[in-house]
Design a protein around this motif. Structure first.
Motif, PDB file in Angstrom:
ATOM      1  N   ALA B 228       0.803  -1.285  -0.013  1.00  0.00           N
ATOM      2  CA  ALA B 228      -0.053  -0.067   0.103  1.00  0.00           C
ATOM      3  C   ALA B 228       0.921   1.280   0.073  1.00  0.00           C
ATOM      4  CB  ALA B 228      -1.033   0.005   1.239  1.00  0.00           C
ATOM      5  N   ALA B 229       2.232   1.145   0.550  1.00  0.00           N
ATOM      6  CA  ALA B 229       3.031   2.417   0.438  1.00  0.00           C
ATOM      7  C   ALA B 229       3.842   2.524  -0.599  1.00  0.00           C
ATOM      8  CB  ALA B 229       3.818   2.087   1.885  1.00  0.00           C
ATOM      9  N   THR B 230       3.905   1.453  -1.702  1.00  0.00           N
ATOM     10  CA  THR B 230       4.663   1.590  -2.868  1.00  0.00           C
ATOM     11  C   THR B 230       4.483   2.870  -3.681  1.00  0.00           C
ATOM     12  OG1 THR B 230       4.980  -0.565  -2.736  1.00  0.00           O
ATOM     13  CG2 THR B 230       5.609   0.411  -4.753  1.00  0.00           C
ATOM     14  N   ARG B 231       5.423   3.470  -3.928  1.00  0.00           N
ATOM     15  CA  ARG B 231       5.201   4.709  -4.975  1.00  0.00           C
ATOM     16  C   ARG B 231       6.371   4.930  -5.860  1.00  0.00           C
ATOM     17  NH1 ARG B 231       6.406   6.423   0.481  1.00  0.00           N
ATOM     18  NH2 ARG B 231       7.994   8.071   0.632  1.00  0.00           N
ATOM     19  N   ARG B 232       6.186   5.921  -6.482  1.00  0.00           N
ATOM     20  CA  ARG B 232       7.417   6.510  -7.706  1.00  0.00           C
ATOM     21  C   ARG B 232       8.055   7.667  -7.177  1.00  0.00           C
ATOM     22  NH1 ARG B 232       5.449   4.829 -13.300  1.00  0.00           N
ATOM     23  NH2 ARG B 232       3.365   4.081 -13.357  1.00  0.00           N
ATOM     24  N   VAL B 233       9.195   7.544  -7.696  1.00  0.00           N
ATOM     25  CA  VAL B 233       9.951   8.848  -7.707  1.00  0.00           C
ATOM     26  C   VAL B 233      10.697   8.635  -8.993  1.00  0.00           C
ATOM     27  CG1 VAL B 233      12.043   7.544  -6.201  1.00  0.00           C
ATOM     28  CG2 VAL B 233      11.893   9.981  -6.476  1.00  0.00           C
ATOM     29  N   GLY B 234      10.494   9.737  -9.642  1.00  0.00           N
ATOM     30  CA  GLY B 234      10.938   9.896 -11.213  1.00  0.00           C
ATOM     31  C   GLY B 234      10.415   8.650 -11.950  1.00  0.00           C
ATOM     32  N   ARG B 235      11.510   7.971 -12.507  1.00  0.00           N
ATOM     33  CA  ARG B 235      11.146   6.881 -13.307  1.00  0.00           C
ATOM     34  C   ARG B 235      11.129   5.476 -12.453  1.00  0.00           C
ATOM     35  NH1 ARG B 235      14.532   3.011 -14.831  1.00  0.00           N
ATOM     36  NH2 ARG B 235      16.608   3.358 -14.900  1.00  0.00           N
ATOM     37  N   TRP B 236      11.524   5.758 -11.256  1.00  0.00           N
ATOM     38  CA  TRP B 236      11.590   4.526 -10.320  1.00  0.00           C
ATOM     39  C   TRP B 236      10.221   4.161  -9.619  1.00  0.00           C
ATOM     40  CZ3 TRP B 236      16.073   2.216 -11.191  1.00  0.00           C
ATOM     41  CH2 TRP B 236      17.148   2.900 -11.831  1.00  0.00           C
ATOM     42  N   VAL B 237      10.353   2.976  -9.280  1.00  0.00           N
ATOM     43  CA  VAL B 237       9.233   2.505  -8.324  1.00  0.00           C
ATOM     44  C   VAL B 237       9.747   1.843  -6.984  1.00  0.00           C
ATOM     45  CG1 VAL B 237       7.374   0.853  -7.715  1.00  0.00           C
ATOM     46  CG2 VAL B 237       7.881   1.770 -10.121  1.00  0.00           C
ATOM     47  N   TYR B 238       9.464   2.473  -5.827  1.00  0.00           N
ATOM     48  CA  TYR B 238       9.932   1.694  -4.571  1.00  0.00           C
ATOM     49  C   TYR B 238       8.934   1.431  -3.581  1.00  0.00           C
ATOM     50  CZ  TYR B 238      10.449   5.923  -1.536  1.00  0.00           C
ATOM     51  OH  TYR B 238      10.150   6.800  -0.933  1.00  0.00           O
ATOM     52  N   THR B 239       9.347   0.763  -2.579  1.00  0.00           N
ATOM     53  CA  THR B 239       8.668   0.476  -1.191  1.00  0.00           C
ATOM     54  C   THR B 239       9.346   1.032  -0.173  1.00  0.00           C
ATOM     55  OG1 THR B 239       7.668  -1.541  -2.353  1.00  0.00           O
ATOM     56  CG2 THR B 239       7.326  -1.389   0.086  1.00  0.00           C
ATOM     57  N   PRO B 240       8.726   1.934   0.630  1.00  0.00           N
ATOM     58  CA  PRO B 240       9.695   2.553   1.705  1.00  0.00           C
ATOM     59  C   PRO B 240      10.306   1.274   2.825  1.00  0.00           C
ATOM     60  CG  PRO B 240       7.544   3.772   1.365  1.00  0.00           C
ATOM     61  CD  PRO B 240       7.799   2.753   0.400  1.00  0.00           C
ATOM     62  N   ARG B 241      10.925   1.716   3.492  1.00  0.00           N
ATOM     63  CA  ARG B 241      11.305   0.757   4.415  1.00  0.00           C
ATOM     64  C   ARG B 241      10.574   0.465   5.663  1.00  0.00           C
ATOM     65  NH1 ARG B 241      16.743   2.998   6.145  1.00  0.00           N
ATOM     66  NH2 ARG B 241      15.382   4.922   5.780  1.00  0.00           N
ATOM     67  N   GLY B 242       9.955   1.580   5.956  1.00  0.00           N
ATOM     68  CA  GLY B 242       8.942   1.784   7.162  1.00  0.00           C
ATOM     69  C   GLY B 242       7.807   1.697   7.199  1.00  0.00           C
ATOM     70  N   GLY B 243       7.197   1.162   5.884  1.00  0.00           N
ATOM     71  CA  GLY B 243       5.888   1.034   5.758  1.00  0.00           C
ATOM     72  C   GLY B 243       5.216   2.624   5.200  1.00  0.00           C
ATOM     73  N   LYS B 244       3.921   2.759   5.502  1.00  0.00           N
ATOM     74  CA  LYS B 244       3.318   3.976   4.812  1.00  0.00           C
ATOM     75  C   LYS B 244       3.934   5.123   5.522  1.00  0.00           C
ATOM     76  CE  LYS B 244      -0.781   4.947   2.164  1.00  0.00           C
ATOM     77  NZ  LYS B 244      -2.003   4.212   1.860  1.00  0.00           N
ATOM     78  N   PRO B 245       4.540   6.209   4.843  1.00  0.00           N
ATOM     79  CA  PRO B 245       4.991   7.383   5.617  1.00  0.00           C
ATOM     80  C   PRO B 245       3.798   8.503   5.978  1.00  0.00           C
ATOM     81  CG  PRO B 245       5.155   7.553   3.533  1.00  0.00           C
ATOM     82  CD  PRO B 245       4.274   6.367   3.360  1.00  0.00           C
TER      83      PRO B 245
END
Lengths: 245, 245
Positions: B228-245
């Motif tokens: 549920a926390a996975t998001r885009r930054v520029g052309r990248w897709v990433y899941t933050p380390r700590g869950g939903k910020p």
């Protein structure tokens, strides 16, 4: 020459498990950034600056890499295992999101052999069917999230791999994890404790859930929990491909 | 000289992702056994016998390897990716269990870069937090098991990697998977379709769950679903380390 960042997975420890892609990136680097014991695995050479840093400063380390690349340096951020599994790749993208002036940085993520797959290979094939990877560290997430995921993994009859099962700072967490497993799985469920795989300190042992004790794990251990069908053949532990036979 | 078996992961395709350990095993082998396209990745040389075989004959292939090792041959069973992830290691142990006369065979499992981690590296870090790996093929398990695991993975808010999402023999399965995801996840959930990563045919695309279509996947595709926390930054897709910020 313009700068770049490669986030490279060094694998679990042995040189024979470092991919040629990662070796080539290290050979082309001007700077290596990372947690002290991982940077210590990189051989020093003329023209290469090493930037070891302490644990729990992942965002500072990522910001340093972005600044160095902006100065035209060729930066390798080293991770143990695979950089995308509980390691530095996510931290770099968090830092990139917070520093839009670095949006144009050339970035490559170079995969590596992650600890659970190195451990599984030594044990046999305990992750040979559907499985989950769960980080048991509660540094960055509340224990309630860990508990929710454990219960879901049990409900789905997934095999499981636990990273960071236990530390001096939180000795009781892994005992709670074993308690949750005991409430949902049969006592004969197989659990493999794999410590420092592929290094001189390697140690492996497989026990039943009934026999498992919190002190069997430390921060250098990956814990592999079978699914309901996981079994032994000789000295090996494996999960059949088709579920319970 | 006594025989042995090494079950080796060739990684997703590129030579630069084959570990030195696997290259050394291939250099020492007298026989290479495996699925036709994987054996085709091994360079022929004098003294090396190649034994390519068709899909879905994993147990026959493993039994052949056990017989060859008993004759003193040095056998590498090649898998794509990692041999312990939906590949030949489990099949070998199934065959070993069925053939107690081969219990003393020297066996090593040599890990490799599995498809989901190669794909995740190209996309950014979509598996950067707790995740599941699920084989969507229903050759060896009923679809009900797949459905149970999908629902558990959604309930646990795991990121997910799907192997073997779609084949000509079962074109409808992946449509059902997307339906289950739509029932449990928000429409903006990010999904990456990664095809033939690290080969000349590599293709990557990230869409939302609302945009995802069954025909975006084939048998050479790994599908990565964010949490549920996975998001885009520029052309990248990433899941933050700590869950939903």
């Amino acid at each position: 020459m313009s700068g770049w960042i490669a986030v490279a997975g060094l694998g679990p420890g042995a040189e024979a498990l470092v991919t040629p892609e990662v070796s080539a990136a290290l050979a082309a680097a001007t700077d290596v950034v990372g947690y002290i014991p991982y940077v210590a695995r990189v051989a020093p050479r003329a023209g290469l600056t090493l930037h070891p840093s302490d644990n729990r400063v992942e965002l500072d380390r990522a910001a340093l890499a972005l600044r160095l690349a902006a100065e035209g340096r060729r930066v390798v951020i080293v991770s143990s295992g695979d950089p995308g599994v509980f390691a530095m790749a996510s931290a770099l993208f968090e830092a990139l999101e917070a520093a839009p002036e670095h949006a144009g940085t050339e970035i490559r993520i170079l995969p590596g052999i992650t600890a659970m797959l190195a451990a599984a290979a030594r044990a046999g094939a305990p992750l040979g069917h559907d499985f989950c990877a769960i980080n048991l560290s509660d540094n960055l997430k509340p224990f309630a999230v860990i508990e929710r995921r454990l219960r879901a993994a049990i409900a789905g009859d997934f095999a499981m791999a636990f990273y960071n099962p236990r530390s001096k700072a939180r000795p009781e967490g892994f005992a709670r994890v074993l308690g949750i497993l005991r409430a949902g799985c049969e006592p004969g469920r197989l659990i493999t404790f794999a410590r420092a795989v592929s290094t001189p300190d390697e140690a492996l042992s497989t026990v039943t859930l009934a026999e498992a004790r919190p002190e069997m794990a430390d921060m250098r251990t990956v814990v592999l929990v079978g699914n309901a069908a996981t079994r032994r053949v000789g000295r090996w532990v494996y999960t059949p491909r088709g579920g319970k036979p």
